[in-house]
Design an enzyme around this catalytic site. Structure first.
Site, PDB file in Angstrom:
ATOM      1  N   CYS B 157       0.803  -1.229   0.000  1.00 48.53           N
ATOM      2  CA  CYS B 157       0.000   0.000   0.000  1.00 48.53           C
ATOM      3  C   CYS B 157       0.836   1.281   0.000  1.00 48.53           C
ATOM      4  CB  CYS B 157      -0.952  -0.015   1.193  1.00 48.53           C
ATOM      5  SG  CYS B 157      -1.941  -1.509   1.220  1.00 48.53           S
ATOM      6  N   HIS B 284      -2.505   8.182   6.123  1.00 46.76           N
ATOM      7  CA  HIS B 284      -2.893   6.934   5.458  1.00 46.76           C
ATOM      8  C   HIS B 284      -4.349   6.620   5.831  1.00 46.76           C
ATOM      9  CE1 HIS B 284      -2.016   3.311   3.272  1.00 46.76           C
ATOM     10  NE2 HIS B 284      -2.312   2.531   4.292  1.00 46.76           N
ATOM     11  N   HIS B 320      -9.653   2.446  -0.042  1.00 47.93           N
ATOM     12  CA  HIS B 320      -8.213   2.194  -0.059  1.00 47.93           C
ATOM     13  C   HIS B 320      -7.846   1.616  -1.421  1.00 47.93           C
ATOM     14  CE1 HIS B 320      -4.234   1.414   0.841  1.00 47.93           C
ATOM     15  NE2 HIS B 320      -4.315   0.644   1.909  1.00 47.93           N
TER      16      HIS B 320
END
Lengths: 268, 393
Positions: B157, B284, B320
């Site tokens: 990620c 994040h 995400h």
């Protein structure tokens, strides 16, 4: 590019070496790709004992791979196909992520600096080497572990065999680990990577798979499988042949339909 | 800059969308893949290839259909090239670095082929060749006809953030004249079931940093930035710093104190000029218990004088997007800094009382005190990375 010291360069496969027992617990869920890479990285670090005395945040990890944990991804898919949604294995999923091996390496060898996994269809180990050398030159880190690794895949092997009878598939996980350091004064001979150039040319996928037309100079001592690892193995063999020969230089080169690459080596 | 996600297929749609509270969060549509899971996702356009993206794709010789991830990337790239006023002739004349982050885009996703293979059936190997042809950076080189360093970053990620950081390093080292950097990922059944198996998915729209957060929503998209060593008239901002550090802690969970993130942010913030003040952190902020708690603990060390810096997560709008997240969020950071204000975190009405650092909540519109902002990413494998951006005046 600024020169860097090649402190260690080892290569081998999963049939030749197993990870030390001290890492057994940490590796209990790891796939063969990770286990083999840990084993050969442990071997490389024996040739670079000073690494353990360095600030862990100044250690970096650069792993180059074309296919990563491809078979582990299939094992995860097996659980999804066989058991259905809701029963897929979380452990296998976490190990199927491309940077899972780098995660293990950073935990086992206490690397707190950058940990990159990079992927190209051509020469991923060379790309990892270049990024490691750039990070040392930029003063981001003092020492880099540079890893190239691929795992055998029946899916890829069979496709390669369909395309070429001469294709030599991987039979076990292949790994290369180098340790690069910032240049420093020493009375002993030191081997430097003076420069690295990679010029890639887009190519058809059959060539990426079969590696037809890929050649190295000096020629590899042992014929390597026709995979992206052949380049890493050839270059590592050249480095090992040069070690300890003060005042010697070599220009290692790779040519292929998908580009050319050169690494300048100097022992001084 | 160029971007595409569940919010829309261009920058203008994102500028507009991020000011509102509408969420394109829904159950996985059947045209994407079949699933019985109740976890909603943020889906991009059914046709992920914009007109400009299709024009770029027409450069591919021989012509070929590309995977969804590649189409998302091309759409974002086409917009970025247009904004940077770069023609294909320009690109072919220069040394162009290409660094793209992805997760799904580097895996073999053809379930039908694999299912046949393991049952002993032997079909034409086209799906294998498509997989081998699927390296995003190599694809862009083929389409654009350019030469220069290229690679795909597969740092889970954090991939998009790291791709931008790596490309910045190439420019500083003189390896290229300009760089195409970013990230792209499509929603895939395999990754969707993987995150489900880890029990990280929420069965509602995600609520990053909220007290009642229940997990993340997966999304898809692409973000691309064009980086140059020398600014021209159309400059959008500057990449002032980059840091990447490992937790060396756990395969999927962040260090509980966010130690790696603190070091990565400190590295990136070393690019802040002495008189510079950090106005914004685009966190994040996935909406999982572990990520948001660790990240908030790290924030205590990253911004000791709380209150001066707005902290938000934009995943309430996009979900995400994995390998695309870092690139999309770097773009959102620049857009907010250019605008001088940032919307609060969609989905976070009341933050977790355990947090020491305040998060800008949903509905707040925070004025930014400078043109400097940090965009940060955490990832499986213990990767943490951060980009320090400065917007043009």
């Amino acid at each position: 590019m600024k020169p860097v010291i090649i402190r260690a360069a080892v290569q081998g496969d999963g049939s030749q070496l197993t990870p030390p027992k001290e890492h057994g617990r940490a590796l209990r869920r790891a796939d063969d790709l990770t286990k083999t890479v840990v084993a050969w990285t442990h071997e490389a670090l024996k040739e670079a004992p000073a690494a353990k005395d360095l600030d862990p945040s100044r250690l970096g990890l650069f792993l180059g791979t074309s296919y990563g944990p491809l078979e582990t991804n299939f094992r995860f898919l097996d659980t999804l196909l066989d058991n259905g949604e809701g029963q897929a294995s979380p452990t296998l999923f976490s190990h199927s992520v491309h940077n899972a091996t780098a995660g293990y390496l950073s935990r086992i060898f206490k690397i707190l600096g950058p940990a990159f996994t990079v992927t190209t269809p051509t020469w991923p180990f060379l790309s990892a080497l270049r990024e490691a050398a750039l990070a040392i030159a930029a003063d981001t880190i003092d020492l880099a572990l540079v890893v190239g690794a691929e795992m055998p895949s029946p899916v890829l092997n069979e496709a390669a065999a369909t395309l070429s009878q001469e294709s030599r598939p991987l039979e076990s996980v292949a790994a290369v680990t180098w340790v690069l350091e910032r240049p420093r004064q020493s009375s002993r001979p030191q081997l430097y990577m003076e420069d690295i150039e990679i010029a890639e040319t887009p190519c058809t996928p059959d060539i990426y798979l079969t590696r037809m037309g890929e050649e190295f100079s000096p020629k590899a001592i042992d014929a390597a499988p026709s995979t992206p690892m052949a380049c890493a193995v050839s270059l590592t063999q050249t480095v090992r042949a040069l070690k300890g020969e003060k005042g010697q230089g070599r220009l290692w080169q790779a040519t292929a339909p998908f580009g050319r690459a050169a690494v300048s080596l100097l022992s001084k | 800059m160029g971007c595409i996600s569940g919010v829309g297929d261009n920058l203008a749609a994102h500028i507009q969308g991020l000011k509102g509270s509408e969420r394109n969060c829904r159950l996985v549509p059947p045209w994407l893949f079949a699933t019985k899971h109740p976890y909603p996702v943020f889906v991009g356009p059914e046709n992920p290839l914009t007109t400009a993206g299709a024009t770029l794709l027409s450069q591919l010789d021989p012509p070929s259909a590309l995977p969804r991830t590649s189409c998302l990337l091309l759409s974002a790239l086409a917009e970025a090239l247009e904004m940077a006023e770069l023609s294909l002739d320009d690109i072919r004349r220069l040394r162009v670095g290409i660094a793209i982050g992805t997760t799904v885009g580097c895996t073999f996703n053809d379930e039908d082929y694999y299912q046949s293979f393991r049952q002993g059936e032997r079909r034409p190997i086209d799906p294998v060749l498509n997989y081998l042809n699927g390296n995003l950076a190599a694809q862009l080189q083929a389409i654009l006809g350019c030469k220069g360093p290229s690679l795909v970053v597969t740092n889970a990620c954090a991939s998009g953030t790291d791709a931008i950081g790596i490309a910045g390093g190439w420019l500083r080292a003189g390896l290229c004249d300009l760089a195409i950097a970013g990230g792209a990922d499509e929603l895939s059944r395999i990754a969707y079931n993987g995150f489900s198996s880890l029990q990280l998915c929420a069965s509602e729209a995600c609520r990053p940093f909220a007290a009642e957060r229940t997990g993340l929503n997966l999304g898809e998209g692409a973000g691309v930035l064009i980086l140059e060593p020398q600014g021209r008239d159309h400059i959008q901002g500057w990449l002032r710093g980059y840091g990447a550090n490992s937790d060396a802690w756990h395969a999927t969970a962040p260090h509980p104190e966010g130690q790696g993130l603190v070091r990565a942010a400190a590295q990136a913030l070393s690019g802040l000029p002495p008189e510079g003040r950090l106005a914004l952190i685009n966190a994040h902020g996935t909406g999982t218990q572990a990520n948001d708690l660790a990240e908030n603990k790290a924030l205590q060390h990253i911004i000791p004088s709380a209150g001066d810096t707005a902290v938000v997560s934009t995943k309430g709008w996009t979900g995400h997007t994995l390998g695309a997240a870092g690139a999309l969020e770097a773009i959102f950071t620049l857009l907010a800094l250019q605008d001088g204000q940032v919307p609060g975190t969609l989905g976070c009405k009341e933050q977790d009382p355990a947090f020491k650092v305040d998060i800008s909540p949903q509905g707040e519109n925070r004025a930014l005190r400078s043109r400097f902002g940090l965009s940060q990413s955490l990832a499986f494998g213990g990767c943490n990375s951060a980009l320090l951006m400065e917007a043009r005046p």
